[in-house]
Motif scaffolding. Structure first.
Motif, PDB file in Angstrom:
ATOM      1  N   ARG A  74      -9.515   2.419  -3.610  1.00  0.00           N
ATOM      2  CA  ARG A  74      -9.387   2.836  -2.200  1.00  0.00           C
ATOM      3  C   ARG A  74      -8.100   3.607  -1.973  1.00  0.00           C
ATOM      4  NH1 ARG A  74      -6.509   0.325   1.639  1.00  0.00           N
ATOM      5  NH2 ARG A  74      -6.457  -1.650   0.497  1.00  0.00           N
ATOM      6  N   LEU A  75      -6.994   3.086  -2.505  1.00  0.00           N
ATOM      7  CA  LEU A  75      -5.707   3.751  -2.320  1.00  0.00           C
ATOM      8  C   LEU A  75      -5.649   5.071  -3.077  1.00  0.00           C
ATOM      9  CD1 LEU A  75      -3.331   0.657  -2.491  1.00  0.00           C
ATOM     10  CD2 LEU A  75      -3.901   2.016  -0.469  1.00  0.00           C
ATOM     11  N   ALA A  76      -6.262   5.102  -4.258  1.00  0.00           N
ATOM     12  CA  ALA A  76      -6.306   6.364  -5.012  1.00  0.00           C
ATOM     13  C   ALA A  76      -7.043   7.433  -4.206  1.00  0.00           C
ATOM     14  CB  ALA A  76      -6.976   6.147  -6.366  1.00  0.00           C
ATOM     15  N   GLN A  96      -7.393   7.546  -0.965  1.00  0.00           N
ATOM     16  CA  GLN A  96      -6.549   7.906   0.180  1.00  0.00           C
ATOM     17  C   GLN A  96      -5.414   8.844  -0.232  1.00  0.00           C
ATOM     18  OE1 GLN A  96      -5.160   4.368   2.179  1.00  0.00           O
ATOM     19  NE2 GLN A  96      -7.228   3.659   2.648  1.00  0.00           N
ATOM     20  N   ALA A  97      -4.926   8.673  -1.464  1.00  0.00           N
ATOM     21  CA  ALA A  97      -3.818   9.503  -1.956  1.00  0.00           C
ATOM     22  C   ALA A  97      -4.280  10.889  -2.398  1.00  0.00           C
ATOM     23  CB  ALA A  97      -3.118   8.792  -3.114  1.00  0.00           C
ATOM     24  N   LEU A 131       0.757   4.251  -2.698  1.00  0.00           N
ATOM     25  CA  LEU A 131       0.454   5.621  -2.280  1.00  0.00           C
ATOM     26  C   LEU A 131       1.544   6.583  -2.730  1.00  0.00           C
ATOM     27  CD1 LEU A 131      -0.952   4.894   1.288  1.00  0.00           C
ATOM     28  CD2 LEU A 131      -2.235   5.853  -0.631  1.00  0.00           C
ATOM     29  N   LEU A 183       1.113   7.399  -6.356  1.00  0.00           N
ATOM     30  CA  LEU A 183      -0.047   8.245  -6.631  1.00  0.00           C
ATOM     31  C   LEU A 183       0.060   9.629  -5.998  1.00  0.00           C
ATOM     32  CD1 LEU A 183      -2.927   5.616  -6.222  1.00  0.00           C
ATOM     33  CD2 LEU A 183      -1.726   6.312  -8.293  1.00  0.00           C
ATOM     34  N   ASP A 184       1.164   9.901  -5.354  1.00  0.00           N
ATOM     35  CA  ASP A 184       1.354  11.207  -4.734  1.00  0.00           C
ATOM     36  C   ASP A 184       1.258  12.319  -5.784  1.00  0.00           C
ATOM     37  OD1 ASP A 184       1.951  12.938  -2.573  1.00  0.00           O
ATOM     38  OD2 ASP A 184       4.009  13.099  -3.313  1.00  0.00           O
ATOM     39  N   ASP A 202       0.832  -1.197   0.000  1.00  0.00           N
ATOM     40  CA  ASP A 202       0.000   0.000   0.000  1.00  0.00           C
ATOM     41  C   ASP A 202       0.872   1.255   0.000  1.00  0.00           C
ATOM     42  OD1 ASP A 202      -2.115  -1.725   0.104  1.00  0.00           O
ATOM     43  OD2 ASP A 202      -2.906  -1.011   2.018  1.00  0.00           O
ATOM     44  N   GLU A 203       1.943   1.230   0.777  1.00  0.00           N
ATOM     45  CA  GLU A 203       2.823   2.397   0.886  1.00  0.00           C
ATOM     46  C   GLU A 203       3.485   2.713  -0.447  1.00  0.00           C
ATOM     47  OE1 GLU A 203       2.736  -0.191   2.989  1.00  0.00           O
ATOM     48  OE2 GLU A 203       1.697   0.900   4.599  1.00  0.00           O
TER      49      GLU A 203
END
Length: 322
Positions: free
Chosen positions: A104-106, A108-109, A62, A65-66, A58-59
């Protein structure tokens, strides 16, 4: 300048989408499965790396996608894949679970726009209720679920749009078009039986333009079944015969009741081999006996993709298969 992350930027759809995003003034980064088809496939300004995003933490994702404004999901398995049974497990794991995680990760980013490349079989599963395609066919069932989960993951924070894609024509450097199986059905044949239906069609450039249009003009939770034109299968196969130079080949429409048993027999062979089609071939016969047509104006006016010479694109694509 806003940055867009394209999953599968060296694939057929991702390649054209990446080029269209650059043309529209976006920065682009991408992760694609190896191998790289050509050393200079993507323009130098694209931040490109090879790898399997499903194996990344996940890290790591992320970090990728920063600072990204949008995410284009140009990856996944389509109905041409015939996996080991059960097909439902395969398509769920190949399409639904990765989409849920990456949406979900997008979110969160801080990604604001998420465009999913889906299938027009999702559209016709909803439209043709009498066929009940969702009941026995893993592919359309999971395509619908993929959309729904992506929409839910974005709810309230990230606009998620799905492009429901029909037959797509075009070619790219280093990759042979996927239409060889259709060419093989016609090559050296004096008689080619087809069913009486037809299909919506687009060029790969139109898909790219529609993806950029979805980022700019799409609304959250919308599924856009895009089309550039509609064509009968008889006419499509005639183009193939023409490109092959087979002037004597007869493309003949046969009734469903005559064709369907052969489809079902092929499906039974797959079952006996431990495989399962995402759309069982008996259903495929019924689908091909109908007009899977879409009105181009329904989506062209919203997403602002352009008209194209699709018959010319078909001829060029088929020629590239030879």
């Amino acid at each position: 300048m806003r940055k867009v992350f394209v999953l599968g930027g060296t694939g057929f759809l991702g390649y054209y989408t990446t080029k269209e995003l650059l043309k529209s003034g976006y920065l682009v980064s991408t992760v694609s499965l190896p191998p790289l088809l050509a050393e200079d496939l993507l323009p130098k300004e694209v931040e490109s790396q090879l790898g399997d995003i499903t194996t990344m933490s996940d890290e790591q994702i992320l970090a990728l996608l920063d600072d990204c404004y949008a995410f284009v999901y140009a990856a996944g398995a389509d109905e041409r894949v015939v996996p080991d049974a059960p097909a439902l497990k395969f398509f769920y794991q190949a399409n639904v679970l990765p989409t849920q995680r990456l949406a979900r990760l997008a979110r969160q980013a801080g990604v604001k726009k998420f465009v999913l490349f889906g299938s027009y079989f999702a559209h016709f599963t909803e439209a043709w209720q009498d066929l009940n395609l969702k009941k026995d066919n893993a592919y359309p069932r999971t395509r619908l679920l993929q959309e729904e989960i992506a929409f839910m993951e974005g709810e309230g924070e990230m606009d998620v749009m799905s492009l429901r894609l029909p037959y797509i024509f075009g070619q790219m450097p280093g990759r042979k078009p996927l239409w060889t199986v259709f060419v093989d059905q016609v090559r050296d044949q004096s008689f080619v039986p087809v069913l009486g239906g037809g299909t919506a069609m687009v060029t790969v450039q139109q898909v790219a333009e529609a993806a950029v249009g979805a980022i700019k003009y799409g609304t959250h939770g919308s599924s856009y079944a895009i089309s550039g034109m509609n064509m009968k299968f008889k006419d499509f196969y005639q183009i193939i015969a023409d490109v092959l130079g087979q002037t004597e080949t007869q493309i003949t429409v046969l009734p469903l009741e005559q064709m369907k048993p052969g489809f079902e027999e092929a499906d039974a062979h797959s079952t006996a081999a431990g495989k399962e089609h995402g759309i069982h071939l008996g259903y495929s016969a019924m689908i091909q006996d109908r007009d899977a047509y879409l009105n181009p104006e329904d989506t062209m006016s919203i997403l602002r993709f352009k008209e194209a010479d699709i018959p010319a694109a078909i001829r060029e694509t088929i020629a590239a298969c030879l």
